[in-house]
Write an enzyme that holds these catalytic residues in place. Structure first.
Site, PDB file in Angstrom:
ATOM      1  CD  GLU A 115     -52.528 -80.218 -45.261  1.00 53.62           C
ATOM      2  OE1 GLU A 115     -52.608 -78.987 -45.250  1.00 53.62           O
ATOM      3  OE2 GLU A 115     -53.354 -80.957 -44.696  1.00 53.62           O
ATOM      4  CD  GLU A 140     -53.129 -88.020 -40.946  1.00 57.04           C
ATOM      5  OE1 GLU A 140     -53.678 -87.026 -41.448  1.00 57.04           O
ATOM      6  OE2 GLU A 140     -52.007 -88.005 -40.440  1.00 57.04           O
TER       7      GLU A 140
HETATM    8  C1  XIL Z   1     -56.437 -79.762 -37.632  1.00 56.45           C
HETATM    9  C2  XIL Z   1     -56.788 -79.978 -36.161  1.00 56.45           C
HETATM   10  O1  XIL Z   1     -57.521 -81.173 -36.063  1.00 56.45           O
HETATM   11  C3  XIL Z   1     -57.592 -78.799 -35.624  1.00 56.45           C
HETATM   12  O2  XIL Z   1     -57.786 -78.925 -34.232  1.00 56.45           O
HETATM   13  C4  XIL Z   1     -56.848 -77.489 -35.917  1.00 56.45           C
HETATM   14  O3  XIL Z   1     -57.645 -76.410 -35.521  1.00 56.45           O
HETATM   15  C5  XIL Z   1     -56.512 -77.384 -37.395  1.00 56.45           C
HETATM   16  O4  XIL Z   1     -55.776 -78.527 -37.792  1.00 56.45           O
HETATM   17  N1  XIL Z   1     -54.645 -81.637 -42.008  1.00 56.45           N
HETATM   18  C6  XIL Z   1     -53.692 -81.855 -41.057  1.00 56.45           C
HETATM   19  C7  XIL Z   1     -54.032 -81.697 -39.616  1.00 56.45           C
HETATM   20  O5  XIL Z   1     -52.556 -82.223 -41.392  1.00 56.45           O
HETATM   21  O6  XIL Z   1     -52.971 -81.202 -38.877  1.00 56.45           O
HETATM   22  C8  XIL Z   1     -55.239 -80.816 -39.424  1.00 56.45           C
HETATM   23  O7  XIL Z   1     -55.586 -80.810 -38.050  1.00 56.45           O
HETATM   24  C9  XIL Z   1     -56.369 -81.289 -40.288  1.00 56.45           C
HETATM   25  C10 XIL Z   1     -56.003 -81.225 -41.754  1.00 56.45           C
END
Ligand code: XIL
Length: 345
Positions: free
Chosen positions: A152, A256
Site C-alpha cells: 500500500e 485478495e
Molecule cells: C488487517 C487484518 O485482517 C486485521 O486483523 C488487522 O487488525 C488489520 O489488518 N490490507 C492489508 C492487510 O494488507 O494486512 C489488512 O489486514 C487488511 C487491509
C-alpha cells in the site's frame, strides 16, 4: 460391428455429488488461498483449520508476520507465531505466503524515531529496514515462497503515499526493500501489494511504480490486487482492464478478494453469490495472468471487516458462514470453475 450391452438391472440412483473443494475446482488454473489468524494455524480453531485444510492450497498470515508482531522492539524478534504459521503450511502442503515486510500500518513508532522521539536519519532507517528484512525473510528462506514486500505505498490519486518511509528514505525505498528481500532469499517470489487499483489514477500510479522497478532490474514477480470489492464495485469491465494493465507489464497478478454486503437476508446471499461468480469469471478470463486468489479470512466470523471500517459491525463477506457451512456464494464460485479442470483430490 459393435456390440451394445443392455443391462436389465436398474442403476442405483446416483447420489448428488458433493461440490469439489475450491482448490480442486481451480487446480491447474490458479491457487486458492486464505488469510489465516493464529487460532486457525495454531489449531485452537479446529473448525477453521479443518476448512482451510479441506479447501485451500495457499495461505497468507493475517497479522503474524507484520512488523509489529514479529519485531515489536528494536532488538526483539518474536517468531513464535510465524514459526507455527509456516509449519502449518508445510504440514498441509500449502503455498506459503509472507505478508508483509514494509507498510505504514502495524509498524511500531520506534522504527522511525530515536530514543528522544526525533525522526531517525536515512542511514539509520535503512539499516533498520535491512536488518528487519534480512532477519525475517532469512529465517524462512526456501519455506515462504512469496513475499508481499511493500504494501500500500500509493495514495488514492496514484502519488506516493506520504509515510515516514517516503519522508525519511525518499522514493527509492521500494527498490531498496525489494533488493534486501532478494538478497535474503533469491528464490522467493516478491510482490507489490495494493488496494483499489481498479481506480484509474491509482492504477496509473501502480503501473508506473512497477515499470520503474522493472527498469531498475528489480525482480518483481507479481502485483497483489487487494480487491476491496463491494457488491456494486468494481464492475467486471473495471476488473478486466485492471488485470490487463498489469498483464501488459508482464507481471502476473494475485488477488485478495473481499466483497461484502451489509447483512444477509436471502436476497443478499444470492446477490453475493452472483457477485462472486462475476468476479471469478473475470479472474478466469485472465487465467494466464492470475496466479492466486486469496480470501481475506475463512469464515464470516473471522473477517477483519467485522471491525473495519466500523468496529463491531457484523459483516458477511466470505464463502463460509459463522457456523463454518458453505454459503450459496461457495457453490456459485465452484460452478465458475472450468469443468475439465476438475479432478478428485
Ligand atoms: C488487517 C487484518 O485482517 C486485521 O486483523 C488487522 O487488525 C488489520 O489488518 N490490507 C492489508 C492487510 O494488507 O494486512 C489488512 O489486514 C487488511 C487491509
Amino acid at each position: 460391428m459393435g456390440a451394445l450391452a443392455l443391462g436389465c438391472a436398474r442403476p442405483a440412483p446416483s447420489p448428488v455429488p458433493a461440490p469439489p473443494a475450491l482448490r480442486t475446482a481451480f487446480r491447474g488454473v490458479f491457487l486458492v488461498g486464505a488469510a489465516l489468524n493464529a487460532a486457525q494455524f495454531s489449531g485452537q480453531d479446529t473448525l477453521g483449520a479443518a476448512i482451510v485444510k479441506a479447501q485451500f492450497n495457499s495461505i497468507t498470515p493475517e497479522n503474524a508476520l507484520k512488523w509489529a508482531s514479529v519485531h515489536p522492539r528494536p532488538r526483539t524478534y518474536d517468531f513464535a507465531a510465524g514459526d507455527r504459521y509456516v509449519a502449518f503450511g508445510e504440514q498441509n502442503g500449502m503455498f506459503v505466503v509472507g505478508h508483509n515486510l514494509l507498510w505504514h500500518k502495524q509498524t511500531p513508532r520506534w522504527v522511525f524515531e530515536d530514543s528522544t522521539g526525533t525522526p531517525v536519519s536515512r542511514d539509520t532507517l535503512l539499516a533498520r529496514l535491512r536488518d528487519h528484512i534480512h532477519t525475517v525473510v532469512g529465517r524462512y528462506r526456501g519455506r515462504i515462497k512469496g513475499w508481499d514486500v511493500v504494501n500500500e505505498a500509493l495514495e488514492d490519486d496514484g502519488t506516493m503515499r506520504r509515510t515516514p518511509w517516503l519522508t525519511i528514505l525518499g522514493e527509492d525505498y521500494l527498490a531498496t526493500a525489494f533488493r534486501f528481500a532478494h538478497e535474503a532469499d533469491p528464490e522467493a517470489e516478491l510482490y507489490y501489494n495494493d488496494y483499489e487499483l481498479e481506480r484509474a489514477p491509482k492504477r496509473r500510479g501502480a503501473v508506473e511504480l512497477v515499470r520503474r522497478l522493472q527498469d531498475e532490474g528489480i525482480p518483481i514477480a507479481a502485483v497483489g490486487l487487494q480487491n476491496h470489492d463491494r457488491l456494486d464495485w468494481p464492475s467486471p469491465a473495471q476488473e478486466d482492464s485492471t488485470i490487463d494493465a498489469f498483464a501488459r507489464l508482464g507481471v502476473p497478478h494475485t488477488s485478495e478478494s473481499n466483497p461484502f454486503g451489509d447483512g444477509l437476508p436471502d436476497s443478499l446471499q444470492q446477490a453475493l453469490a452472483r457477485r462472486y461468480a462475476e468476479l471469478f469469471a473475470s479472474y478466469l478470463r485472465h487465467r494466464e495472468t492470475v496466479t492466486r486468489v486469496t480470501f481475506w479470512g475463512v469464515t464470516d466470523r473471522d473477517s477483519w471487516l467485522n471491525n473495519w471500517p466500523v468496529r463491531g459491525r457484523t459483516n458477511y463477506p466470505l464463502l463460509f458462514g459463522r457456523d463454518g457451512r458453505p454459503k450459496p456464494a461457495f457453490a456459485a464460485v465452484v460452478r465458475t470453475a472450468p469443468t475439465r479442470e476438475r479432478r478428485d483430490d
